[in-house]
Write a protein that holds these residues in place. Sequence first.
Motif, PDB file in Angstrom:
ATOM      1  N   ASP A 104     -15.135 -10.943   3.992  1.00 55.09           N
ATOM      2  CA  ASP A 104     -14.059 -10.684   3.046  1.00 55.09           C
ATOM      3  C   ASP A 104     -13.166 -11.920   2.998  1.00 55.09           C
ATOM      4  O   ASP A 104     -12.786 -12.462   4.041  1.00 55.09           O
ATOM      5  CB  ASP A 104     -13.253  -9.461   3.467  1.00 55.09           C
ATOM      6  CG  ASP A 104     -14.079  -8.178   3.415  1.00 55.09           C
ATOM      7  OD1 ASP A 104     -15.211  -8.212   2.890  1.00 55.09           O
ATOM      8  OD2 ASP A 104     -13.588  -7.145   3.905  1.00 55.09           O
ATOM      9  N   TYR A 107      -9.213 -14.393  -1.451  1.00 52.95           N
ATOM     10  CA  TYR A 107      -9.090 -14.384  -2.908  1.00 52.95           C
ATOM     11  C   TYR A 107      -9.626 -13.106  -3.548  1.00 52.95           C
ATOM     12  O   TYR A 107      -9.738 -13.012  -4.770  1.00 52.95           O
ATOM     13  CB  TYR A 107      -9.752 -15.618  -3.524  1.00 52.95           C
ATOM     14  CG  TYR A 107     -11.121 -15.953  -2.972  1.00 52.95           C
ATOM     15  CD1 TYR A 107     -12.270 -15.382  -3.499  1.00 52.95           C
ATOM     16  CD2 TYR A 107     -11.242 -16.847  -1.910  1.00 52.95           C
ATOM     17  CE1 TYR A 107     -13.516 -15.686  -2.988  1.00 52.95           C
ATOM     18  CE2 TYR A 107     -12.493 -17.160  -1.391  1.00 52.95           C
ATOM     19  CZ  TYR A 107     -13.627 -16.573  -1.934  1.00 52.95           C
ATOM     20  OH  TYR A 107     -14.860 -16.871  -1.417  1.00 52.95           O
ATOM     21  N   GLY A 108      -9.950 -12.098  -2.713  1.00 48.89           N
ATOM     22  CA  GLY A 108     -10.343 -10.798  -3.239  1.00 48.89           C
ATOM     23  C   GLY A 108     -11.825 -10.599  -3.457  1.00 48.89           C
ATOM     24  O   GLY A 108     -12.227  -9.712  -4.192  1.00 48.89           O
ATOM     25  N   GLU A 109     -12.623 -11.435  -2.806  1.00 48.50           N
ATOM     26  CA  GLU A 109     -14.070 -11.289  -2.885  1.00 48.50           C
ATOM     27  C   GLU A 109     -14.656 -11.189  -1.495  1.00 48.50           C
ATOM     28  O   GLU A 109     -14.093 -11.695  -0.529  1.00 48.50           O
ATOM     29  CB  GLU A 109     -14.713 -12.520  -3.556  1.00 48.50           C
ATOM     30  CG  GLU A 109     -14.852 -12.423  -5.016  1.00 48.50           C
ATOM     31  CD  GLU A 109     -15.849 -13.441  -5.576  1.00 48.50           C
ATOM     32  OE1 GLU A 109     -16.049 -13.367  -6.774  1.00 48.50           O
ATOM     33  OE2 GLU A 109     -16.390 -14.281  -4.841  1.00 48.50           O
ATOM     34  N   HIS A 127     -16.532  -8.629  -6.026  1.00 47.28           N
ATOM     35  CA  HIS A 127     -15.126  -8.261  -6.053  1.00 47.28           C
ATOM     36  C   HIS A 127     -14.829  -7.155  -5.044  1.00 47.28           C
ATOM     37  O   HIS A 127     -15.571  -6.182  -4.960  1.00 47.28           O
ATOM     38  CB  HIS A 127     -14.776  -7.781  -7.472  1.00 47.28           C
ATOM     39  CG  HIS A 127     -13.351  -7.363  -7.625  1.00 47.28           C
ATOM     40  ND1 HIS A 127     -12.344  -8.272  -7.825  1.00 47.28           N
ATOM     41  CD2 HIS A 127     -12.762  -6.137  -7.596  1.00 47.28           C
ATOM     42  CE1 HIS A 127     -11.194  -7.633  -7.923  1.00 47.28           C
ATOM     43  NE2 HIS A 127     -11.419  -6.329  -7.799  1.00 47.28           N
ATOM     44  N   GLU A 129     -11.057  -6.677  -4.229  1.00 46.52           N
ATOM     45  CA  GLU A 129      -9.675  -6.292  -4.533  1.00 46.52           C
ATOM     46  C   GLU A 129      -9.079  -7.241  -5.563  1.00 46.52           C
ATOM     47  O   GLU A 129      -9.481  -8.386  -5.672  1.00 46.52           O
ATOM     48  CB  GLU A 129      -8.800  -6.290  -3.279  1.00 46.52           C
ATOM     49  CG  GLU A 129      -8.543  -7.682  -2.703  1.00 46.52           C
ATOM     50  CD  GLU A 129      -7.514  -7.722  -1.580  1.00 46.52           C
ATOM     51  OE1 GLU A 129      -6.448  -7.076  -1.692  1.00 46.52           O
ATOM     52  OE2 GLU A 129      -7.775  -8.417  -0.592  1.00 46.52           O
ATOM     53  N   ASP A 130      -8.127  -6.722  -6.318  1.00 46.58           N
ATOM     54  CA  ASP A 130      -7.376  -7.556  -7.252  1.00 46.58           C
ATOM     55  C   ASP A 130      -6.274  -8.259  -6.471  1.00 46.58           C
ATOM     56  O   ASP A 130      -5.548  -7.612  -5.703  1.00 46.58           O
ATOM     57  CB  ASP A 130      -6.757  -6.706  -8.368  1.00 46.58           C
ATOM     58  CG  ASP A 130      -7.805  -6.092  -9.272  1.00 46.58           C
ATOM     59  OD1 ASP A 130      -8.859  -6.732  -9.485  1.00 46.58           O
ATOM     60  OD2 ASP A 130      -7.580  -4.965  -9.751  1.00 46.58           O
ATOM     61  N   VAL A 131      -6.153  -9.573  -6.645  1.00 42.61           N
ATOM     62  CA  VAL A 131      -5.157 -10.362  -5.931  1.00 42.61           C
ATOM     63  C   VAL A 131      -4.415 -11.215  -6.961  1.00 42.61           C
ATOM     64  O   VAL A 131      -5.050 -11.955  -7.723  1.00 42.61           O
ATOM     65  CB  VAL A 131      -5.818 -11.280  -4.860  1.00 42.61           C
ATOM     66  CG1 VAL A 131      -4.771 -12.060  -4.095  1.00 42.61           C
ATOM     67  CG2 VAL A 131      -6.695 -10.471  -3.915  1.00 42.61           C
ATOM     68  N   GLU A 135      -0.030 -14.031  -4.525  1.00 48.38           N
ATOM     69  CA  GLU A 135      -0.538 -13.500  -3.255  1.00 48.38           C
ATOM     70  C   GLU A 135      -1.703 -14.339  -2.743  1.00 48.38           C
ATOM     71  O   GLU A 135      -1.816 -14.593  -1.541  1.00 48.38           O
ATOM     72  CB  GLU A 135      -0.951 -12.038  -3.400  1.00 48.38           C
ATOM     73  CG  GLU A 135      -1.582 -11.426  -2.162  1.00 48.38           C
ATOM     74  CD  GLU A 135      -0.694 -11.421  -0.919  1.00 48.38           C
ATOM     75  OE1 GLU A 135      -1.234 -11.167   0.186  1.00 48.38           O
ATOM     76  OE2 GLU A 135       0.538 -11.665  -1.011  1.00 48.38           O
ATOM     77  N   MET A 136      -2.549 -14.788  -3.669  1.00 56.20           N
ATOM     78  CA  MET A 136      -3.666 -15.641  -3.273  1.00 56.20           C
ATOM     79  C   MET A 136      -3.145 -16.935  -2.648  1.00 56.20           C
ATOM     80  O   MET A 136      -3.650 -17.382  -1.617  1.00 56.20           O
ATOM     81  CB  MET A 136      -4.543 -15.950  -4.492  1.00 56.20           C
ATOM     82  CG  MET A 136      -5.929 -16.426  -4.148  1.00 56.20           C
ATOM     83  SD  MET A 136      -6.959 -16.795  -5.597  1.00 56.20           S
ATOM     84  CE  MET A 136      -6.795 -15.317  -6.591  1.00 56.20           C
ATOM     85  N   ARG A 139      -1.793 -16.209   0.874  1.00 58.97           N
ATOM     86  CA  ARG A 139      -2.899 -16.042   1.823  1.00 58.97           C
ATOM     87  C   ARG A 139      -3.581 -17.377   2.127  1.00 58.97           C
ATOM     88  O   ARG A 139      -3.948 -17.652   3.276  1.00 58.97           O
ATOM     89  CB  ARG A 139      -3.934 -15.064   1.272  1.00 58.97           C
ATOM     90  CG  ARG A 139      -3.458 -13.640   1.179  1.00 58.97           C
ATOM     91  CD  ARG A 139      -4.529 -12.779   0.550  1.00 58.97           C
ATOM     92  NE  ARG A 139      -4.095 -11.409   0.349  1.00 58.97           N
ATOM     93  CZ  ARG A 139      -4.896 -10.459  -0.114  1.00 58.97           C
ATOM     94  NH1 ARG A 139      -6.164 -10.725  -0.412  1.00 58.97           N
ATOM     95  NH2 ARG A 139      -4.438  -9.243  -0.282  1.00 58.97           N
TER      96      ARG A 139
END
Length: 152
Positions: A104, A107-109, A127, A129-131, A135-136, A139
Motif C-alpha cells: 500500500d 498516493y492511494g494505490e 486504487h 483510497e482517494d487521496v 494529503e498526498m 504523506r
Amino acid sequence: MKIEEVFAYLCVSDAKAAIAFYRNAFGATEKFRLTEPSGRVGHAEMAFGPMTVMLSDEYPEYGIRSASAIGATPVSIHLHVDDADRMIEQALKVGATLEREAQDAFYGERSGVVRDPFGHRWLIGHHIEDVTTDEMQRRYTALMASGNPGEG
C-alpha cells in the motif's frame, strides 16, 4: 493544435518473444505487426485494455536500441489494473523479475514493480483510497523525512 493520443513505443531485443510475454503476463492482445523478410519486427501494436503500446525489434543502424542492449531504462510504464498482486504474480510466472513487492502506497494505490525479460520496468497498481493532493504531499514529505522512501 491539440494532442490526440500518446503511445509508449518500446524497443525490445526480441519482439516476437516480447509480444508473447506481454500477452501471457498482462493479457495484452496483438493488434498487428509488420515483419521484414528477415523476420525482424519493424512495428507491432498491442492492446493493453483500451490503450495501445507499440514495439519493435532493435535497429542499431538507426540508433534504436533496446533497454537490454543499453543495460538500463529511465522509463517506468504504469499499468493501472483491478488487482495488482494478481497481475504481478502472473508476470513473475512467465518470466518477469520482481523489483518491489506490492504494498500500500501513500498516493492511494497498492502497487509493486516488475522488470520484464526485455529490460523494461512496469509499475503495476490498483486504487485503494482517494487521496487529496495536499494529503498526498503531507504523506510524501513524512515518507522522505523517515529516511525509508522504499516503504511507500
